[in-house]
Design an enzyme around this catalytic site. Sequence first.
Site, PDB file in Angstrom:
ATOM      1  N   GLY A   1       7.146 121.127  55.488  1.00  0.00           N
ATOM      2  CA  GLY A   1       5.771 121.586  55.301  1.00  0.00           C
ATOM      3  C   GLY A   1       4.977 120.657  54.413  1.00  0.00           C
ATOM      4  O   GLY A   1       3.784 120.434  54.621  1.00  0.00           O
TER       5      GLY A   1
ATOM      6  N   ASP B   1       9.658 129.486  45.142  1.00  0.00           N
ATOM      7  CA  ASP B   1      10.928 128.968  45.654  1.00  0.00           C
ATOM      8  C   ASP B   1      12.140 129.563  44.956  1.00  0.00           C
ATOM      9  O   ASP B   1      13.271 129.438  45.437  1.00  0.00           O
ATOM     10  CB  ASP B   1      10.968 127.439  45.535  1.00  0.00           C
ATOM     11  CG  ASP B   1      10.147 126.740  46.606  1.00  0.00           C
ATOM     12  OD1 ASP B   1       9.786 127.408  47.602  1.00  0.00           O
ATOM     13  OD2 ASP B   1       9.860 125.540  46.448  1.00  0.00           O
TER      14      ASP B   1
ATOM     15  N   ARG C   1       5.483 113.046  46.436  1.00  0.00           N
ATOM     16  CA  ARG C   1       4.227 112.588  45.829  1.00  0.00           C
ATOM     17  C   ARG C   1       4.291 111.117  45.432  1.00  0.00           C
ATOM     18  O   ARG C   1       3.336 110.363  45.658  1.00  0.00           O
ATOM     19  CB  ARG C   1       3.910 113.477  44.617  1.00  0.00           C
ATOM     20  CG  ARG C   1       3.445 114.886  45.007  1.00  0.00           C
ATOM     21  CD  ARG C   1       3.592 115.878  43.851  1.00  0.00           C
ATOM     22  NE  ARG C   1       2.972 117.167  44.155  1.00  0.00           N
ATOM     23  CZ  ARG C   1       3.517 118.107  44.919  1.00  0.00           C
ATOM     24  NH1 ARG C   1       4.700 117.900  45.475  1.00  0.00           N
ATOM     25  NH2 ARG C   1       2.886 119.257  45.124  1.00  0.00           N
TER      26      ARG C   1
ATOM     27  N   LYS D   1      12.426 117.078  44.809  1.00  0.00           N
ATOM     28  CA  LYS D   1      11.872 116.785  46.132  1.00  0.00           C
ATOM     29  C   LYS D   1      10.344 116.748  46.078  1.00  0.00           C
ATOM     30  O   LYS D   1       9.710 115.885  46.702  1.00  0.00           O
ATOM     31  CB  LYS D   1      12.353 117.841  47.131  1.00  0.00           C
ATOM     32  CG  LYS D   1      11.934 117.592  48.576  1.00  0.00           C
ATOM     33  CD  LYS D   1      12.794 118.396  49.528  1.00  0.00           C
ATOM     34  CE  LYS D   1      12.570 119.885  49.401  1.00  0.00           C
ATOM     35  NZ  LYS D   1      11.361 120.349  50.139  1.00  0.00           N
TER      36      LYS D   1
ATOM     37  N   ARG E   1      11.533 134.729  53.818  1.00  0.00           N
ATOM     38  CA  ARG E   1      12.595 134.750  52.813  1.00  0.00           C
ATOM     39  C   ARG E   1      12.841 136.129  52.217  1.00  0.00           C
ATOM     40  O   ARG E   1      13.960 136.416  51.777  1.00  0.00           O
ATOM     41  CB  ARG E   1      12.306 133.721  51.718  1.00  0.00           C
ATOM     42  CG  ARG E   1      12.570 132.299  52.201  1.00  0.00           C
ATOM     43  CD  ARG E   1      12.343 131.254  51.139  1.00  0.00           C
ATOM     44  NE  ARG E   1      12.715 129.936  51.656  1.00  0.00           N
ATOM     45  CZ  ARG E   1      12.293 128.786  51.159  1.00  0.00           C
ATOM     46  NH1 ARG E   1      11.474 128.790  50.117  1.00  0.00           N
ATOM     47  NH2 ARG E   1      12.689 127.639  51.682  1.00  0.00           N
TER      48      ARG E   1
ATOM     49  N   ARG F   1       4.069 127.493  61.101  1.00  0.00           N
ATOM     50  CA  ARG F   1       3.532 127.744  59.767  1.00  0.00           C
ATOM     51  C   ARG F   1       2.019 127.506  59.762  1.00  0.00           C
ATOM     52  O   ARG F   1       1.518 126.566  60.377  1.00  0.00           O
ATOM     53  CB  ARG F   1       4.237 126.878  58.729  1.00  0.00           C
ATOM     54  CG  ARG F   1       5.656 127.378  58.460  1.00  0.00           C
ATOM     55  CD  ARG F   1       6.424 126.505  57.509  1.00  0.00           C
ATOM     56  NE  ARG F   1       5.950 126.618  56.130  1.00  0.00           N
ATOM     57  CZ  ARG F   1       6.530 126.022  55.111  1.00  0.00           C
ATOM     58  NH1 ARG F   1       7.601 125.250  55.304  1.00  0.00           N
ATOM     59  NH2 ARG F   1       6.057 126.158  53.885  1.00  0.00           N
TER      60      ARG F   1
END
Length: 432
Positions: A98, A311, A26, A21, A342, A126
């Site tokens: 984000g 992540d 990009r 992703k 998280r 955020r």
Amino acid sequence: MDSIKISPSPLKGNINIPPSKSLSHRAIICAALSNGISRVENIVFSEDILATLEGMKAFGMEILDIDTDLKTNRSDITIKGKGYLEKLKEVIDCRESGSTLRFLIPIACLLGEKFTFTGRGKLVERPLTSYYNMFKAQGVKYSNVNGKLPLTVEGSLKPGVYELAGNVSSQFITGLMFALPLLSGDSIIEITTELESKGYVDLTLDVLHRFSINIENNKDKRFYISGNQKYIPADYKVEGDYSQAAFWMVAAVLNGEITLENLSKSSLQGDKEILNIISKMGANILNEGEHIKVTTSQTNGIVIDVSQYPDLVPVLAVLGAVSKGKTKIVNALRVRLKESDRLKAIACELKKIGANITETPDGLDIIGVSSLSGGIVDSWNDHRIAMALAVASTKCKESLIINNSRVVSKSYPEFWDDFVELGGVVDEWNMG
């Protein structure tokens, strides 16, 4: 409420890992900023990627063709960029992405016109402080709603020195790297703290180079960016996503045998570190040509510094929960500002099913148990929490029900299909 009921079972077989992703975002942006036609291959239309595609269309990008393999649901996209930006829409809906929000804000500021960025879910709140400080220094007008989205910006970026903290989010750095080469003069991005998530910046520099944009990196502390550069169209194939592969690797370690395909051994992705982490914990990993095979093994707890690959936190917490001894996850403060907090989310849900896990200010302390109990858990509207809990089901004694399970569409729409393909026993569950 969309819920999934999983009956514990081992996961075995081959899986074609979905495209990265991070690289998809990009490549799409670079293609859109080019003057001409580019082909971006191996794309999955997750919610986040759709947000970036729609956002770049607001700046004039055209999609000329979409070629989709119906068996794999992977697509090749032909993109036409005009070599200049125009304002086709004033409001850009970033959904819950984000990356889309933080990558596109500096691009909007190249035009000097008014744009409004909206979003939903946790994205609304955020933090964007790094950009607000930049706006003040650059004289860009902006307004928000008590520090939350929607955000309206109006004004142009100017060449100069941009100071950014390296321990907040690499997305701010990447956003500026897309925009600053198009200014009329040279710029510098000065990193004022230690650079975390360095791998994501490396990905940005690599994709930019593929589209003929060059940025000089001075020891990850200072980035020199010449102005008046031009994006040149290129064909780009997106490699497999190590952050998504991590879920299957851990699932195999816990209870299964999975061969992973479409992973680049030379990848710059920071989350490739998952291979080293699970190896240190005792996992059985076999490199078979172009594939990686992971099999069930007993693992031991270690200390894991996740500053460069945040992540991975949810799925590493699951692995630690059923490893021998103590697993300590440190330098994870930033994951409190993701789609959910998280640290709190994964600790809360794993405790419900029998894990011995404790939050610390910037991480997790986990004492391993032999198995988990099962029960009812919630995804916290966070795709990575949902997928991590699905992996945890393989070590449960009883069925596991995951509420709000469809949130995986944010990054991995085919996750449940792949889970079943590997032998997962899944039923949709009506919570009444």
